[in-house]
Design a protein around this motif. Structure first.
Motif, PDB file in Angstrom:
ATOM      1  N   GLU A 135       2.616  -5.205 -16.630  1.00 41.35           N
ATOM      2  CA  GLU A 135       2.988  -5.185 -15.210  1.00 41.35           C
ATOM      3  C   GLU A 135       3.181  -3.735 -14.786  1.00 41.35           C
ATOM      4  O   GLU A 135       3.918  -2.988 -15.429  1.00 41.35           O
ATOM      5  N   VAL A 136       2.496  -3.350 -13.713  1.00 42.88           N
ATOM      6  CA  VAL A 136       2.608  -1.980 -13.203  1.00 42.88           C
ATOM      7  C   VAL A 136       3.426  -2.030 -11.926  1.00 42.88           C
ATOM      8  O   VAL A 136       3.056  -2.714 -10.973  1.00 42.88           O
ATOM      9  N   ARG A 137       4.545  -1.333 -11.924  1.00 46.79           N
ATOM     10  CA  ARG A 137       5.442  -1.450 -10.768  1.00 46.79           C
ATOM     11  C   ARG A 137       5.960  -0.069 -10.381  1.00 46.79           C
ATOM     12  O   ARG A 137       6.433   0.682 -11.241  1.00 46.79           O
ATOM     13  N   PRO A 138       5.867   0.257  -9.077  1.00 47.28           N
ATOM     14  CA  PRO A 138       6.298   1.594  -8.664  1.00 47.28           C
ATOM     15  C   PRO A 138       7.814   1.737  -8.698  1.00 47.28           C
ATOM     16  O   PRO A 138       8.540   0.786  -8.379  1.00 47.28           O
ATOM     17  N   LEU A 139       8.292   2.911  -9.083  1.00 47.44           N
ATOM     18  CA  LEU A 139       9.723   3.203  -8.993  1.00 47.44           C
ATOM     19  C   LEU A 139      10.020   3.730  -7.598  1.00 47.44           C
ATOM     20  O   LEU A 139       9.179   4.403  -6.997  1.00 47.44           O
ATOM     21  N   LYS A 167       4.024  10.170  -8.295  1.00 45.75           N
ATOM     22  CA  LYS A 167       4.774   8.925  -8.151  1.00 45.75           C
ATOM     23  C   LYS A 167       4.993   8.323  -9.540  1.00 45.75           C
ATOM     24  O   LYS A 167       4.130   8.418 -10.402  1.00 45.75           O
ATOM     25  N   GLN A 168       6.161   7.729  -9.746  1.00 47.42           N
ATOM     26  CA  GLN A 168       6.438   7.138 -11.053  1.00 47.42           C
ATOM     27  C   GLN A 168       6.219   5.623 -11.038  1.00 47.42           C
ATOM     28  O   GLN A 168       6.536   4.961 -10.054  1.00 47.42           O
ATOM     29  N   TYR A 169       5.665   5.143 -12.125  1.00 44.85           N
ATOM     30  CA  TYR A 169       5.418   3.706 -12.295  1.00 44.85           C
ATOM     31  C   TYR A 169       5.958   3.255 -13.640  1.00 44.85           C
ATOM     32  O   TYR A 169       5.843   3.993 -14.627  1.00 44.85           O
ATOM     33  N   MET A 170       6.497   2.043 -13.670  1.00 40.24           N
ATOM     34  CA  MET A 170       6.908   1.458 -14.945  1.00 40.24           C
ATOM     35  C   MET A 170       5.809   0.499 -15.407  1.00 40.24           C
ATOM     36  O   MET A 170       5.418  -0.407 -14.677  1.00 40.24           O
ATOM     37  N   LEU A 171       5.314   0.760 -16.612  1.00 46.62           N
ATOM     38  CA  LEU A 171       4.328  -0.125 -17.225  1.00 46.62           C
ATOM     39  C   LEU A 171       5.066  -0.997 -18.236  1.00 46.62           C
ATOM     40  O   LEU A 171       5.453  -0.513 -19.294  1.00 46.62           O
ATOM     41  N   SER A 172       5.308  -2.259 -17.888  1.00 49.55           N
ATOM     42  CA  SER A 172       6.037  -3.157 -18.793  1.00 49.55           C
ATOM     43  C   SER A 172       5.048  -4.042 -19.534  1.00 49.55           C
ATOM     44  O   SER A 172       4.166  -4.628 -18.925  1.00 49.55           O
ATOM     45  N   VAL A 173       5.246  -4.125 -20.837  1.00 54.15           N
ATOM     46  CA  VAL A 173       4.345  -4.927 -21.660  1.00 54.15           C
ATOM     47  C   VAL A 173       4.970  -6.289 -21.898  1.00 54.15           C
ATOM     48  O   VAL A 173       6.102  -6.382 -22.381  1.00 54.15           O
ATOM     49  N   TYR A 174       4.231  -7.341 -21.551  1.00 55.71           N
ATOM     50  CA  TYR A 174       4.707  -8.699 -21.775  1.00 55.71           C
ATOM     51  C   TYR A 174       4.108  -9.253 -23.050  1.00 55.71           C
ATOM     52  O   TYR A 174       2.907  -9.182 -23.252  1.00 55.71           O
ATOM     53  N   ILE A 219       7.241   4.767 -18.706  1.00 55.35           N
ATOM     54  CA  ILE A 219       7.224   5.269 -17.329  1.00 55.35           C
ATOM     55  C   ILE A 219       6.260   6.444 -17.268  1.00 55.35           C
ATOM     56  O   ILE A 219       6.345   7.365 -18.095  1.00 55.35           O
ATOM     57  N   VAL A 220       5.307   6.354 -16.346  1.00 54.14           N
ATOM     58  CA  VAL A 220       4.345   7.449 -16.176  1.00 54.14           C
ATOM     59  C   VAL A 220       4.542   8.070 -14.792  1.00 54.14           C
ATOM     60  O   VAL A 220       5.055   7.422 -13.878  1.00 54.14           O
ATOM     61  N   GLN A 221       4.135   9.309 -14.688  1.00 52.02           N
ATOM     62  CA  GLN A 221       4.215  10.001 -13.403  1.00 52.02           C
ATOM     63  C   GLN A 221       2.806  10.454 -13.048  1.00 52.02           C
ATOM     64  O   GLN A 221       2.249  11.332 -13.716  1.00 52.02           O
ATOM     65  N   VAL A 222       2.213   9.817 -12.036  1.00 53.96           N
ATOM     66  CA  VAL A 222       0.789  10.031 -11.715  1.00 53.96           C
ATOM     67  C   VAL A 222       0.592  10.130 -10.203  1.00 53.96           C
ATOM     68  O   VAL A 222       1.542   9.956  -9.437  1.00 53.96           O
ATOM     69  N   ALA A 223      -0.656  10.386  -9.799  1.00 53.10           N
ATOM     70  CA  ALA A 223      -0.936  10.612  -8.383  1.00 53.10           C
ATOM     71  C   ALA A 223      -0.799   9.341  -7.550  1.00 53.10           C
ATOM     72  O   ALA A 223      -0.240   9.363  -6.461  1.00 53.10           O
ATOM     73  N   ASP A 224      -1.307   8.218  -8.056  1.00 53.45           N
ATOM     74  CA  ASP A 224      -1.307   6.997  -7.251  1.00 53.45           C
ATOM     75  C   ASP A 224      -1.490   5.776  -8.149  1.00 53.45           C
ATOM     76  O   ASP A 224      -1.579   5.898  -9.368  1.00 53.45           O
ATOM     77  N   ILE A 230       0.850  -1.203   0.000  1.00 57.34           N
ATOM     78  CA  ILE A 230       0.000   0.000   0.000  1.00 57.34           C
ATOM     79  C   ILE A 230       0.883   1.248   0.000  1.00 57.34           C
ATOM     80  O   ILE A 230       0.650   2.201  -0.744  1.00 57.34           O
ATOM     81  N   ARG A 231       1.945   1.213   0.822  1.00 56.38           N
ATOM     82  CA  ARG A 231       2.832   2.369   0.941  1.00 56.38           C
ATOM     83  C   ARG A 231       3.686   2.545  -0.328  1.00 56.38           C
ATOM     84  O   ARG A 231       3.690   3.613  -0.937  1.00 56.38           O
ATOM     85  N   ASP A 232       4.368   1.474  -0.746  1.00 54.00           N
ATOM     86  CA  ASP A 232       5.343   1.601  -1.833  1.00 54.00           C
ATOM     87  C   ASP A 232       4.678   1.797  -3.196  1.00 54.00           C
ATOM     88  O   ASP A 232       5.194   2.531  -4.033  1.00 54.00           O
ATOM     89  N   ALA A 233       3.564   1.100  -3.428  1.00 55.64           N
ATOM     90  CA  ALA A 233       2.891   1.237  -4.727  1.00 55.64           C
ATOM     91  C   ALA A 233       1.889   2.391  -4.685  1.00 55.64           C
ATOM     92  O   ALA A 233       1.234   2.666  -5.673  1.00 55.64           O
ATOM     93  N   ARG A 234       1.788   3.025  -3.547  1.00 56.68           N
ATOM     94  CA  ARG A 234       0.837   4.106  -3.316  1.00 56.68           C
ATOM     95  C   ARG A 234      -0.579   3.718  -3.763  1.00 56.68           C
ATOM     96  O   ARG A 234      -1.145   4.324  -4.675  1.00 56.68           O
ATOM     97  N   ILE A 235      -1.091   2.688  -3.109  1.00 55.62           N
ATOM     98  CA  ILE A 235      -2.500   2.336  -3.300  1.00 55.62           C
ATOM     99  C   ILE A 235      -3.301   3.449  -2.643  1.00 55.62           C
ATOM    100  O   ILE A 235      -3.055   3.791  -1.489  1.00 55.62           O
TER     101      ILE A 235
END
Lengths: 407, 115
Positions: free
Chosen positions: B107-111, B2-9, B82-87, A162-167
């Motif tokens: 796969e959506v994974r936070p940086l 917050k940044q997230y990596m969206l990886s396409v499999y 890589i996107v930069q979004v609120a949550d 929840i914290r790291d992925a900002r759920i």
């Protein structure tokens, strides 16, 4: 005030108000870990203070205010040591009104966070019981028959995600709400069913899970009064719970619905469940939980098994199948078909279903074959059901049925 | 933010002939433009096939270079944005839009936050 009663009072407030306090403080600090730690501190302080001075007029308000002040003091100390996490939480707190204001929304937000689909189902259940229900990690571990460190680890991992992925900590937007609400209701029903399954684990604690699920159901119904499926789930749980005393015979054996002593049903729970079902019907926005509740309400209406209005139940299953088709619903519908049209047509329906793995499928087939006089096939089906159930109470029930075939 | 990596499999090998690759690429490009217009695009990397990969590792003080991807599998990462979004919900929204175009799991994974 004597010491034991002050302790009892704090424990009661703890259980009842934990979810509310966590919800407010998560909003204020934007962090579950900080919120939980602050509340633990505040309850420890309450135990010391209330013992001598007695509880304040608003114990929950006192806990929330004390927890908030404690957390801010601690975060200031940590922030001055250049702890970025503490600085961020303080900044967050500066923007948030400290009062309990929209507590309703706070708790609803927390429910949606705990039941977020990005979390594993087992983690959703554990988080909801811990943060919304206020159960301790030890209690949840006992109820789910896992070692306490395992449950603690599951909770830590979920909170970390929840914290790291900002759920997010908010009510989902309208487009996502139907699916997210379904996920929330599934968690509550899972908790209820875990407590309902007879004969596995410590019975007393399992029954607590049913009570806890109903408490969560009541909370959701209060927070989302306009969602008929929420009301439907609460009605369903109340009606099933009303039969608890009648559902087990001497020695904990399983008593099927048709053979239950209906005088032992809890009339208050029946009345409350039926009232909710009537309110759902007036809304006229049917959903799976409401229909299952309505089917249970029809059973509750019948003074004895023979008086059951199976035609009405069959119509409800038709609606259920149209709204949310699934082989399990089709199987249950077949049971109603057997009562209305006879076991022959019901068996034809059941035989077309691909449910070989499920013991209930074989148990229902066995019963239909028995009624058709096909004893040898019925015995085979009972055997198939027995090998597929891990629940000792249900297995004993099926063995009794199998033995009764021979006589 | 917050940044997230969206990886396409995607499955190894060429896509089946039923797939209209050109149409999908155009729609993916439009998707990327939509992310940019929202001010939430950070970076996109499209990758060559895993057969073009080379792995370098250290074994007993010796640099070992081998042909092929680090992990052999039936699927590989075809690219990432890589996107930069609120949550997380906002990142999942972009992923869902992408999946509706390409039909491939993301796969959506936070940086980790860098500051």
């Amino acid at each position: 005030m004597s010491a034991p009663s002050a302790t009892a009072k704090v424990e009661r407030v703890f259980r009842e108000e934990y979810g509310r306090a966590v919800a407010v403080l998560v909003r204020v600090f934007g962090d579950i870990g900080i919120a939980e730690e602050a509340i633990q501190d505040a309850f420890a302080e309450a135990l010391r203070r209330w013992r001598s001075a007695g509880p304040p007029p608003s114990p929950a308000g006192w806990i929330i205010t004390t927890a908030r002040n404690r957390a801010i003091d601690r975060l200031r100390r940590e922030a001055s040591r250049a702890d970025r996490h503490a600085q961020a939480a303080l900044l967050h707190a500066a923007d948030e009104p400290p009062e309990e204001g929209p507590v309703r929304d706070d708790r609803l937000r927390l429910v949606f966070t705990c039941c977020h689909p990005a979390l594993a189902p087992a983690a959703r259940v554990a988080l909801t019981l811990r943060l919304v229900g206020g159960l301790t990690t030890a209690e949840i571990a006992r109820a789910f028959l896992v070692p306490e460190p395992t449950m603690a680890q599951r909770l830590v991992r979920a909170k970390g995600k929840i914290r790291d992925a900002r759920i997010p900590y908010r009510i989902p937007k309208d487009a996502d709400l139907p699916d997210r609400l379904k996920a929330v209701l599934a968690v509550v029903y899972l908790i209820f069913n875990e407590g309902y399954v007879a004969g596995s684990g410590d019975r007393l604690i399992r029954e607590d899970l049913c009570a806890e699920a109903i408490r969560l159901g009541r909370l959701l119904a209060q927070l989302m009064p306009d969602e008929p499926e929420v009301m439907g789930l609460l009605a369903l749980m109340l009606l099933i719970e009303s039969r608890r005393a009648a559902r087990t015979g001497p020695g904990g054996s399983l008593v099927p619905l048709a053979e239950q002593d209906r005088g032992r049903w809890d009339r208050d729970l029946v009345a409350e469940g039926q009232d909710l079902v009537r309110r759902c019907l007036r809304r006229d926005r049917p959903g799976p939980h409401q229909i299952q509740a309505a089917i249970n309400a029809v059973h509750s209406d019948a003074p004895d098994a023979e008086a059951t209005d199976w035609g009405q139940i069959l119509r409800l299953y038709d609606l259920h199948l149209a709204l949310a088709p699934s082989p399990i619903v089709a199987l249950n519908r077949a049971v109603a078909v057997a009562e209305v049209e006879g076991p022959g047509p019901a068996l034809a329906l059941v035989d077309g279903l691909d449910l070989d793995r499920h013991h209930v499928y074989h148990a229902i087939r066995a019963d239909l074959l028995r009624r058709l006089g096909r004893t040898a096939e019925a015995a085979e089906a009972y055997e198939a059901a027995i090998t597929r159930t891990e629940n000792t109470v249900e297995r004993d029930f099926l063995r009794r049925r199998l033995r009764a075939l021979a006589t | 933010m917050k940044q997230y990596m969206l990886s396409v499999y995607q499955p190894d090998g060429a896509p089946p002939p039923s797939v209209d690759l050109e149409k999908i690429m155009n729609e993916v490009e439009a998707w990327r433009q939509e992310v940019k217009d929202a001010g939430e695009w950070v970076f996109t990397g499209r990758l060559h096939a895993p057969g073009t990969a080379t792995v370098v590792r250290l074994r007993d003080d010796e640099m070992l270079i081998t042909d092929g991807p680090f992990i052999e599998g039936k699927e590989h990462i075809g690219g990432f944005t890589i996107v930069q979004v609120a949550d997380l919900d906002a990142a999942l929204d972009w992923a869902e839009k992408f999946i509706r175009i390409a039909g491939l799991p993301v796969e959506v994974r936070p940086l980790l936050d860098e500051d």
